[in-house]
Enzyme design. Structure first.
Site, PDB file in Angstrom:
ATOM      1  N   SER A 167      -9.425   1.285   2.578  1.00 24.71           N
ATOM      2  CA  SER A 167      -8.504   2.144   1.878  1.00 24.71           C
ATOM      3  C   SER A 167      -7.368   1.382   1.203  1.00 24.71           C
ATOM      4  O   SER A 167      -6.666   1.975   0.381  1.00 24.71           O
ATOM      5  CB  SER A 167      -7.927   3.184   2.840  1.00 24.71           C
ATOM      6  OG  SER A 167      -7.118   2.569   3.802  1.00 24.71           O
ATOM      7  N   LYS A 204       0.856  -1.191   0.000  1.00 19.32           N
ATOM      8  CA  LYS A 204       0.000   0.000   0.000  1.00 19.32           C
ATOM      9  C   LYS A 204       0.888   1.235   0.000  1.00 19.32           C
ATOM     10  O   LYS A 204       1.965   1.226   0.611  1.00 19.32           O
ATOM     11  CB  LYS A 204      -0.865  -0.050   1.265  1.00 19.32           C
ATOM     12  CG  LYS A 204      -1.930   1.018   1.377  1.00 19.32           C
ATOM     13  CD  LYS A 204      -2.746   0.796   2.657  1.00 19.32           C
ATOM     14  CE  LYS A 204      -3.929   1.746   2.746  1.00 19.32           C
ATOM     15  NZ  LYS A 204      -4.755   1.463   3.947  1.00 19.32           N
ATOM     16  N   SER A 256      -9.883  -1.127   6.591  1.00 16.84           N
ATOM     17  CA  SER A 256      -9.181  -0.855   5.333  1.00 16.84           C
ATOM     18  C   SER A 256      -8.390  -2.015   4.759  1.00 16.84           C
ATOM     19  O   SER A 256      -7.971  -1.945   3.599  1.00 16.84           O
ATOM     20  CB  SER A 256      -8.258   0.356   5.510  1.00 16.84           C
ATOM     21  OG  SER A 256      -9.003   1.547   5.536  1.00 16.84           O
TER      22      SER A 256
END
Lengths: 563, 563
Positions: A218, A134, A242
């Site tokens: 996310s 990420k 997330s």
């Protein structure tokens, strides 16, 4: 684009630079058909651009790949190139990458191959395994925007900072020690506080199984990339869901460990220093055992000596063995395992595909002879309020600051409000209220020992992870199914179950009449979307939950296959 | 006493009620001579009021007592009565108790004896062992004032609260399960934020070894009571040194574990909900092995299932075994242990008795063949600032509220200032700064691996726990020696070394010329005061530190004995 909005041009330039980092040989001559014509770009669609060998490599799971690369049967370079190629395709299909550094990855892979040749063995348990990250993790030579236009060319928004492109996050250092190959960073919503992935750099990351829908957020780029097998496994973060949301929305497994297990040291974050609910790092992958591989490998690096927030808690084999002995007993027809099921939380009704997913889970547990206990916990509305207060404690000051760096617009999906900061006295009251809620939930969990017949409370809880299978853009209105776990700081695993089916998942009369919150269910739009559920365990019980997930995930798949 | 100050009368009435709870047979006919005539009321002074048998019982340590009471050789009633008697004497000598509930204790002891008679065995590892508690723990039938006049007759300052005298803290519940007998609660400074013990109820708790000096704080009543052997062991709490200071000031061992090991659930506290630096519970006792007994016993109750802040981290025998193997190697002349020594922190010079105490430690370590590494850590001034900011984050709002309940005065010794509350953004920055300091200290600790020759970083750090041996009232100006450990959240044990000696501990010319902060050293006043030092380990390494403390504490005593 006007001179009033230079951020539009800055975002556009960055977006183009990501595409430019894709070698010409891997660029798609033609764009994919519109989503209205072709929803699903996984499987045969993306395979058309790959060789048989590339498909073989990229559709193996992390455990199988590591088995090949740590024994020298597959070279790190070949594996890395295959994943670089497929990641490049994935990005062109659903816009899931923020950073591409394939050249550095291939150089690293060459060094690993040389190491193996010299030492006749791997550098570590992840030798030659590509791992995606990420875009919160700093990697040397690469920037980190975390979706903010104002971070482009800076270190976390700070201009002329010596750490720009020179820092590596602790997790990155450990992954390199373990032999993993880093090659890309994946898209996020700016602020990280959204269940969809949208920002002013890459735009919107779509769900590869159904491009009418969101990939989740996310850690949405992770979810989309891995769904397309552009990565065998990656690391996201989770403060309100997330990791689990993009895992569930993409038919993947995803672990949200309790805080204190994975090293967050040196990673970028939103609202850093907010310590009421800590964001945690967790892996996502197509198989449960891949989560175990990554989680266990990182712990072998003793992160507690390098990150002050990590607990000295090595991987506990004794817990795995005990859990496996319960599984063996169950297989021998004498189950001593018991599970809670919460079909909905009394606040947000779930869409028919999710309700069906939980029925499949319940059916599986009963088929296996496990005790199933209905779940009547302390109100999840309290957890929802606590989470909301924690996330909004600074009145949105942190995100306002980062948006202001470029003057860019804030996406509607972000769940942080413009508001007032709370006071220290209010914060103390919030922390006490959170602890009291945790205590009530703990006592409730303990109380199930009277219902299980196993002498123990339930071994885990199955519940929804969102009201919907993936989500229509701008329709994610309730994160309470995931955020209650963050309030409790429990271990939780997203588990893939099935896919939404417009022919089966019709709205029930019962649901129609419910007075509870329920958002638009369009059977046709959701058709094909992955249905994931959540498997929740007590705090810090990652070994137990991963072991149970490996077992139950396979059994759930069998149930679905038999239908 | 005026009508303007009803709190004076309320405090006085409570003070009298504590004395009234002492049975007539145990009341002192004559007060002790003034401290100027007789400093030390331990040993033979208090023994004059006790029978031989009472002395035998009360001067045994917790391990020896439990060995007798868990095997039925000593009855719980006899042991309890002996400690009740001695505690009553201790209170009359140094004013160390807030609550006396001897009758309930003797009733509980009778039940334990009956249990033993019926089951031919103990109820738990602490069967029949009296344990004292700092006045933060709620015990059924007893009130908790925590030194606040405004809490008298209330539940934590709340009038007409159903929990008044009905609640029990989680630790209390667990101690009862383990068979411990609870019989008194010990004095604290109101707010708990002071290194001395003073409040408007019991006045001032004096140091039993030298009644010109303080017993320390905030678990000062524990320190004084145990020093007089009015308790074999007890539990205090520590947010800035509050276990270690009274342990060190009273020639006791005291453990400040890292946060997350002992259950704070359901205990009263100051500034509850302040989560930057958490107060923790730890035991105090005259022997190191008594700390181990209590700490291990509480963990056997699996507090992580009853307190959401406790980590699932059972007592780790494997760590004890590994540590013992290093000790055995050292005894065989091949030490693989190494320790840091910090003689002072560069901020506050220590008095000659403390300097000598550390020289004794260094001498001991060298005699045993252990590597001694000088300590040059990241500046402790940073830790001092971080601790100050954390303790004062609410601008003193919490303590002002509790003082305002009665309108009582605030003691000068309290280290919380009247000030402004910080903002959420400042708090976030503080939390980040704390984590960064922790990271720097961790990296520094790791770096000592290059100096030890053991392949590991140092196994522990010896340093002062205060600039002085006990302290002259109102002369405690620097808590940085203990509070840096709370900022780091490390394990730390107070270790008794020797006693201040006006003939030996003369001020050195070097110290005189130092430009650093140094407070009045009166060799004569400090004469006889216990000298304790601090033995600091890494976060959550309680098993290792306790095992090393049992070994090194005895060796330090040998060094002193040979001098």
């Amino acid at each position: 684009m006007t001179t009033d909005s230079p951020w539009l041009a800055q975002g556009e330039a960055k977006r183009q630079s990501i595409l430019d980092a894709i070698p010409a040989k891997w660029r798609l001559a033609d764009p994919a058909p519109p989503a209205t014509e072709l929803r699903d770009v996984t499987g045969s669609y993306i395979q058309q651009y790959l060789s048989e060998r590339e498909i073989e490599i990229t559709e193996s799971d992390a455990v199988d790949i590591a088995a090949q690369t740590t024994t020298g049967r597959w070279s790190a370079v070949e594996v890395t190139e295959a994943f670089c190629h497929r990641a490049a395709l994935a990005h062109q299909l659903v816009s899931c990458l923020h950073e591409i550094f394939f050249d550095a990855a291939i150089e690293d892979a060459k060094k690993l191959d040389a190491y193996f040749a010299e030492h006749k063995g791997p550098i570590g348990p992840l030798h030659g395994l590509p791992v995606s990250l990420k875009d919160q993790f700093h990697v040397k030579g690469v920037e980190t925007t975390m979706g903010y236009v104002g971070w482009i060319g800076t270190f976390q928004g700070k201009k002329n900072d010596h750490r720009f492109r020179t820092e590596e996050s602790e997790l990155v250092r450990e992954l390199r020690n373990l032999g993993a190959v880093l090659y890309c960073k994946t898209s996020v919503p700016a602020t990280l506080m959204a269940g969809e992935t949208v920002n002013n750099i890459i735009g919107y990351t779509w769900n590869p199984k159904n491009r009418l829908l969101s990939c989740g957020g996310s850690s949405g780029g992770e979810g989309a990339l891995i769904a397309l097998r552009g990565s065998p496994a990656g690391f996201g973060t989770d403060i309100g869901g997330s990791v689990r949301i993009p895992a569930g929305f993409n038919y993947l497994y995803g672990l949200r460990p309790s805080s204190g297990r994975m090293p967050y040291q040196g990673a970028a974050n939103s609202m850093d220093g907010q310590s009421t609910i800590l964001s945690v790092i967790g892996p996502l992958a197509p198989t449960a055992r891949s989560l175990t591989l990554l989680f266990k490998a990182v712990l072998s690096q003793q992160p507690w000596y390098h990150d002050p927030l990590v607990l000295e808690l090595p991987w506990r084999d004794t817990v795995v063995e005990e859990t496996r002995s319960w599984i063996e007993q169950a297989k021998a027809g004498k189950s001593t395992l018991a599970f809670g099921i919460m079909h909905w939380d009394g606040i947000a009704r779930v869409h028919p595909p999710i309700a069906r997913g939980l029925r499949i889970v319940e059916q599986t547990l009963k088929r296996l002879g496990h005790k199933v206990v209905p779940w009547s916990p302390p109100s999840h509305a309290i957890a929802g309020t606590l989470g909301h207060q924690a996330f909004n404690m600074d009145g949105g000051a942190d995100l306002k600051h980062h948006f202001s760096l470029s003057g860019e617009s804030k996406a509607a999906q972000i769940i942080i409000n413009d508001g007032e900061s709370i006071s220290m006295t209010e914060l103390a009251a919030l922390n006490v209220a959170k602890r009291e809620y945790q205590k009530q939930y703990m006592d409730y969990w303990n109380s199930t020992a009277e219902l299980t017949g196993t002498g123990r409370p339930v071994d885990g809880l199955f519940c929804p992870l969102a009201p919907h299978a993936a989500v229509i853009p701008n329709e994610y209105h309730y994160v309470g199914y995931t955020s209650f776990v963050n309030v409790l700081d429990y271990t939780s695993v997203a588990v893939p179950v099935t896919f939404a089916d417009k022919n089966v998942d019709v709205r029930s009369a019962d649901a129609e009449s419910a007075e509870h919150v329920e958002w638009k269910y369009h059977a046709d739009t959701y058709h094909g979307a992955p249905v994931g559920v959540q498997f929740v365990g007590r705090r810090l019980q990652e070994e137990k939950m991963l072991t149970l997930t490996e077992y139950l995930g396979d059994e759930i798949t069998k149930t679905v296959g038999a239908q």
